[in-house]
Design a protein around this motif. Sequence first.
Motif, PDB file in Angstrom:
ATOM      1  N   GLU A   9      11.208  -7.572   0.246  1.00 42.54           N
ATOM      2  CA  GLU A   9      10.194  -6.658   0.756  1.00 42.54           C
ATOM      3  C   GLU A   9       8.808  -7.274   0.926  1.00 42.54           C
ATOM      4  N   GLN A  10       8.644  -8.532   0.577  1.00 39.57           N
ATOM      5  CA  GLN A  10       7.333  -9.171   0.661  1.00 39.57           C
ATOM      6  C   GLN A  10       7.401 -10.270   1.701  1.00 39.57           C
TER       7      GLN A  10
ATOM      8  N   TYR B 177       0.820  -6.479   6.142  1.00 40.65           N
ATOM      9  CA  TYR B 177       1.394  -5.230   5.642  1.00 40.65           C
ATOM     10  C   TYR B 177       2.322  -5.448   4.453  1.00 40.65           C
ATOM     11  N   THR B 178       2.993  -6.600   4.389  1.00 40.33           N
ATOM     12  CA  THR B 178       3.970  -6.812   3.319  1.00 40.33           C
ATOM     13  C   THR B 178       3.517  -7.820   2.260  1.00 40.33           C
TER      14      THR B 178
ATOM     15  N   ARG C 189       2.617  -6.363  -1.207  1.00 42.56           N
ATOM     16  CA  ARG C 189       3.642  -5.710  -2.023  1.00 42.56           C
ATOM     17  C   ARG C 189       4.015  -6.591  -3.216  1.00 42.56           C
TER      18      ARG C 189
ATOM     19  N   TRP D 190       6.596   1.147  -2.072  1.00 40.09           N
ATOM     20  CA  TRP D 190       6.183  -0.138  -2.622  1.00 40.09           C
ATOM     21  C   TRP D 190       4.982   0.013  -3.538  1.00 40.09           C
TER      22      TRP D 190
ATOM     23  N   GLU E  38       1.673  -1.843  -4.367  1.00 46.65           N
ATOM     24  CA  GLU E  38       0.875  -2.783  -3.586  1.00 46.65           C
ATOM     25  C   GLU E  38      -0.401  -3.153  -4.314  1.00 46.65           C
TER      26      GLU E  38
END
Length: 181
Positions: free
Chosen positions: A89-90, A95-96, A99, A159, A161
């Motif tokens: 997910e990173q 945007y990622t 996370r 997530w 963050e």
Amino acid sequence: GLLWRNDRKRIDISTTMSLFRSMDPYVRELESVLHECSHEYFKWFQQRQMEMDPTADRGRESWEIDKQPMVYKMQKTYAGGGFCQFHHEQGPDPYTIIRYGVWMLYLNDVTRGGTTDFPVQNVRVAPTEGTMVIWPAAYTHPHRGSPDLDETKYIVTGWFEHPQDWKKGDCGCEDCSQSSQ
């Protein structure tokens, strides 16, 4: 805003729950549980890290959910559908990259397939209503929805963050991620 994706495999709706004021009590309860679970998880993770390497940087001492609105991704996955490729997910995009953790809450029982698979950890989580799974967002935890899903699965995911300015060190430099000594 509201982001919507609909194809033959699944329907995704991503939104901040602040758009739905009637949901406030439920959102507060969910975020309270997320805070408690994530705090315990990351505390446990840091303790394991210190046992393996007492000289390691402890990183964040307090795993607080950032006070900016969390994005919730609600997902309906059809039989035979889902995101079946291993992924994490990173990533490098804005945007990622922020996370550091992932959470997922199963909203229904699935008895025929549809596990969430973590091959590096040799773990398969069966979708059971009310079960919450939390894991690091990084490449250390690739995962997928098992392609053998034989019934409809419902989840809510999101997530943990870092704050938007997390990469700034004490010097304020964008490229500096370490505090000045």
